[in-house]
Motif scaffolding. Structure first.
Motif, mmCIF file in Angstrom:
data_model
loop_
_atom_site.group_PDB
_atom_site.id
_atom_site.type_symbol
_atom_site.label_atom_id
_atom_site.label_comp_id
_atom_site.label_asym_id
_atom_site.label_seq_id
_atom_site.Cartn_x
_atom_site.Cartn_y
_atom_site.Cartn_z
ATOM 1 N N GLU A 114 0.542 -1.696 0.031
ATOM 2 C CA GLU A 114 0.248 0.386 0.002
ATOM 3 C C GLU A 114 0.688 1.159 -0.148
ATOM 4 O O GLU A 114 0.856 2.054 -0.764
ATOM 5 N N ALA A 115 1.822 1.132 0.674
ATOM 6 C CA ALA A 115 2.508 2.105 0.951
ATOM 7 C C ALA A 115 3.589 2.404 -0.167
ATOM 8 O O ALA A 115 3.939 4.037 -0.831
ATOM 9 N N ILE A 116 3.470 1.299 -0.980
ATOM 10 C CA ILE A 116 4.757 1.547 -2.646
ATOM 11 C C ILE A 116 2.946 1.865 -3.521
ATOM 12 O O ILE A 116 3.809 3.189 -3.951
ATOM 13 N N ARG A 117 1.982 1.625 -3.959
ATOM 14 C CA ARG A 117 0.624 2.300 -4.230
ATOM 15 C C ARG A 117 0.555 4.079 -4.075
ATOM 16 O O ARG A 117 0.140 4.035 -4.971
ATOM 17 N N VAL A 118 0.847 3.985 -3.476
ATOM 18 C CA VAL A 118 0.820 5.287 -3.073
ATOM 19 C C VAL A 118 1.476 6.894 -2.713
ATOM 20 O O VAL A 118 1.347 7.803 -2.881
ATOM 21 N N GLY A 119 3.030 5.613 -3.170
ATOM 22 C CA GLY A 119 4.276 6.295 -3.375
ATOM 23 C C GLY A 119 5.117 7.364 -2.565
ATOM 24 O O GLY A 119 5.271 7.874 -2.748
ATOM 25 N N THR A 120 4.948 6.949 -1.654
ATOM 26 C CA THR A 120 4.948 6.923 0.250
ATOM 27 C C THR A 120 7.227 7.397 -0.201
ATOM 28 O O THR A 120 7.827 6.437 -0.841
ATOM 29 N N ALA A 121 7.927 8.257 0.301
ATOM 30 C CA ALA A 121 8.929 8.844 -0.569
ATOM 31 C C ALA A 121 9.407 7.957 0.361
ATOM 32 O O ALA A 121 10.527 7.019 -0.286
ATOM 33 N N VAL A 122 9.499 8.118 1.132
ATOM 34 C CA VAL A 122 10.473 6.625 2.251
ATOM 35 C C VAL A 122 10.271 6.005 3.089
ATOM 36 O O VAL A 122 9.189 6.254 4.184
ATOM 37 N N ILE A 123 10.366 4.371 2.775
ATOM 38 C CA ILE A 123 9.593 3.802 3.322
ATOM 39 C C ILE A 123 10.751 2.460 4.044
ATOM 40 O O ILE A 123 11.492 1.691 3.871
ATOM 41 N N TYR A 124 10.579 2.686 5.891
ATOM 42 C CA TYR A 124 11.009 2.213 6.694
ATOM 43 C C TYR A 124 11.031 0.409 6.987
ATOM 44 O O TYR A 124 9.900 0.520 7.359
ATOM 45 N N GLN A 125 11.816 0.039 6.598
ATOM 46 C CA GLN A 125 11.914 -1.564 6.893
ATOM 47 C C GLN A 125 10.262 -2.375 6.404
ATOM 48 O O GLN A 125 9.694 -2.859 6.977
ATOM 49 N N PRO A 126 10.148 -2.099 5.567
ATOM 50 C CA PRO A 126 9.088 -2.253 4.957
ATOM 51 C C PRO A 126 9.507 -4.916 4.597
ATOM 52 O O PRO A 126 10.356 -5.224 5.024
ATOM 53 N N MET A 127 8.231 -5.315 4.610
ATOM 54 C CA MET A 127 8.388 -6.469 4.195
ATOM 55 C C MET A 127 7.910 -7.391 2.994
ATOM 56 O O MET A 127 6.907 -7.201 2.311
ATOM 57 N N PHE A 128 9.181 -7.895 2.784
ATOM 58 C CA PHE A 128 8.493 -9.509 1.052
ATOM 59 C C PHE A 128 8.108 -10.299 1.788
ATOM 60 O O PHE A 128 9.287 -10.650 2.082
ATOM 61 N N THR A 129 7.227 -10.806 0.590
ATOM 62 C CA THR A 129 7.138 -12.541 1.053
ATOM 63 C C THR A 129 6.918 -13.365 0.126
ATOM 64 O O THR A 129 6.097 -12.348 -0.927
ATOM 65 N N ALA A 130 6.985 -14.544 -0.348
ATOM 66 C CA ALA A 130 6.566 -15.287 -1.369
ATOM 67 C C ALA A 130 7.211 -16.814 -0.784
ATOM 68 O O ALA A 130 7.997 -17.177 -0.158
ATOM 69 N N THR A 131 5.770 -17.569 -1.939
ATOM 70 C CA THR A 131 6.223 -18.923 -1.245
ATOM 71 C C THR A 131 6.516 -19.472 -2.460
ATOM 72 O O THR A 131 4.770 -19.054 -3.211
ATOM 73 N N LEU A 132 6.628 -20.300 -2.170
ATOM 74 C CA LEU A 132 7.363 -21.540 -3.674
ATOM 75 C C LEU A 132 7.791 -22.128 -3.905
ATOM 76 O O LEU A 132 8.977 -22.622 -2.069
#
Ligand code: SF4
Length: 500
Positions: free
Chosen positions: A75-93
């Motif tokens: 969501e923070a990326i979608r709204v174009g936040t300038a700086v995001i601290y400690q975002p999280m990405f996950t992937a299941t594979l």
């Protein structure tokens, strides 16, 4: 199975070892981090906080469950936040036949135009020498691309020198698959112990305990990882096996891996077999004369310093010396000051102490263990000069006891580190906690506190440690002289060949 960026740390720090990551994923707890690791972690946190404070309008995503954080990140990326601290990405594979959940938490996502770059903050100064950092950033880039359907603009590290270092992206699937397969295996990967490589590892006690129990061939001096693996491939697991299956000629011709090629063991074969025999018999083996100058007095000499990854200066914070022999002296320590000229102050105090010792004793041997002292004196002569030639005289009188010990005796030990040898000769320290890394951690504590009393207390423990180091060096010198006079039970070199 869950894999994360931290697994690259487990794979590579404090040394590259597959067993560490395997044991962790099997739920076997490593020893708690020591004071040195704690100090490094604290310095890293501080470096990160300081850097974070240079940004405005940061969205902090530290809190929440993994699902909540991942949703908040997108969501923070979608709204174009300038700086995001400690975002999280996950992937299941699926990786190597295993269902895996892969998690990545970069320090910062920073918007540049319509795109985002990934930036991590590290205390490390030489990023290229740290594969764990490179792989961690590549993992973040890969996870970002899976989540956003386009790659990040750049991968970067803000390092301990406040520089931005670009990291080349690389595919991570093969590396992740290798880790997944390794972790899923029923058996722990074979990893030979090594005195240096296991130092600072949380599984040190466990792995060395197992190695000692089976008389592991990897404990033999000069048996490196490659040779231990090659010996294992022909069922030589213990030093007892080694002594049964090899003589010097056979071992010398034996091939071990070296990089992508192989190499004969060569001249090292003799010392390897001597070390194996010493370990097996638990007796020292006499190799040659103990060559120590016949002097009435010796000054023990030992430095404590910070390595380049902690301090650009490679600062020596303690120059310790004490005369032993017929006219012993008090312990003398020249410590670096904490102010701007602290490094030069320490050097000047050292020169004054050395001058005093030489004025009283003339050309007295400055006894040290290994080459650190010589290297650092040369460094400081280049850095601050030696106007009266005192440091040059110390250099002329340096006496490295380690090669003397190595030429005279094969000890039944897996290392010739002073701490190992001193224990063997029966020396006992006055403090429970000690060691080079411990001393560095204490010193960093001392530099950080504003409380003079607290600082002095910490410095006192470092001074005591250094004083013990000097006493230990003297105890080893004394033991070597007794050994040289035949007052210590030993094997003769010629005996070992026919010992069976
Ligand atoms: S103690 Fe040594 S062999 Fe064991 S996990 Fe650590 S580095 Fe690997």
């Amino acid at each position: 199975m869950q894999l994360s960026g931290t697994d690259f740390y487990r794979a590579y720090r404090p040394s590259e070892c597959n067993k560490r990551i395997y044991l962790h994923h099997k739920g076997i707890k490593a020893a708690d981090p020591g004071p040195y690791e704690e100090v490094i972690r604290r310095l890293g946190d501080r470096h990160e906080r300081k850097y974070l404070a240079t940004f405005q309008g940061v969205v902090d995503l530290t809190r929440g469950t993994n699902d909540e954080r991942q949703v908040a990140t997108l969501e923070a990326i979608r709204v174009g936040t300038a700086v995001i601290y400690q975002p999280m990405f996950t992937a299941t594979l699926e990786l190597g036949g295993q269902a895996c959940n892969v998690v990545g938490i970069p320090d910062l996502l920073i918007r540049e135009g319509e795109e985002y770059l990934i930036r991590d903050v590290k205390m490390t100064r030489r990023i290229a020498e740290h594969p764990e950092i490179l792989w961690q950033l590549r993992l973040y880039g890969w996870l970002f691309e899976r989540a956003i359907q386009r790659p990040p603009l750049r991968l970067e590290v803000f390092n301990g020198r406040s520089e931005l270092i670009a990291i080349e992206p690389e595919p991570v699937e093969d590396t992740l698959t290798r880790l997944a397969v390794l972790i899923a295996d029923a058996d722990a990967p074979f990893e030979p112990v090594g005195w240096s490589r296991c130092g600072g590892c949380g599984y040190n006690e466990r792995c060395w305990g197992e190695a000692k129990a089976r008389n592991d061939v990897a404990m033999v001096l000069n048996v490196d990882k490659g040779l231990a693996r090659a010996l294992r491939s022909i069922n030589v697991v213990s030093y007892d096996d080694l002594l049964v299956k090899f003589d010097e000629a056979k071992l010398s011709a034996f091939e071990k891996p070296r990089g992508n090629k192989t190499q004969k063991v060569g001249k090292a074969a003799k010392d390897i077999l001597l070390s194996a025999r010493a370990l097996q018999t638990k007796l020292p083996i006499r190799l040659g004369p103990v060559v120590i100058p016949a002097k009435p007095n010796f000054v023990m000499f030992d430095l404590e310093g910070l390595p380049p990854h902690l301090d650009d200066l490679e600062k020596i914070y303690l120059w310790g010396m004490q005369v032993y022999g017929e006219r012993p002296s008090e312990f003398m320590a020249a410590t670096a000051g904490f102010g701007e000229n602290g490094d030069k102050d320490g050097w000047d105090k050292f020169l004054a102490c050395a001058e005093k010792v030489m004025a009283e004793h003339g050309a007295i041997p400055f006894v040290h263990w290994s080459h650190y002292e010589k290297t650092k004196i040369n460094l400081y002569i280049r850095r601050h000069g030696d106007p009266n030639g005192i440091a040059a005289s110390v250099l002329d009188n340096l006496f490295d006891l380690l090669p003397v010990a190595q030429a005279a005796v094969m000890l039944p030990l897996p290392s010739y580190s002073l701490k190992v040898v001193e224990e063997y000769v029966g020396f006992q320290r006055s403090q429970d906690e000690y060691g080079g890394a411990w001393s560095m951690a204490q010193y960093i504590e001392a530099t950080e506190t504003e409380d003079e009393d607290a600082r002095q207390k910490v410095m006192d423990t470092i001074l005591k440690y250094n004083e013990d180091d000097l006493a230990a060096t003297w105890a080893v010198l004394d033991w070597l002289r007794k050994f040289g006079r035949g007052e210590v039970g030993s094997l003769l070199q010629r005996d070992w060949v026919a010992f069976d």
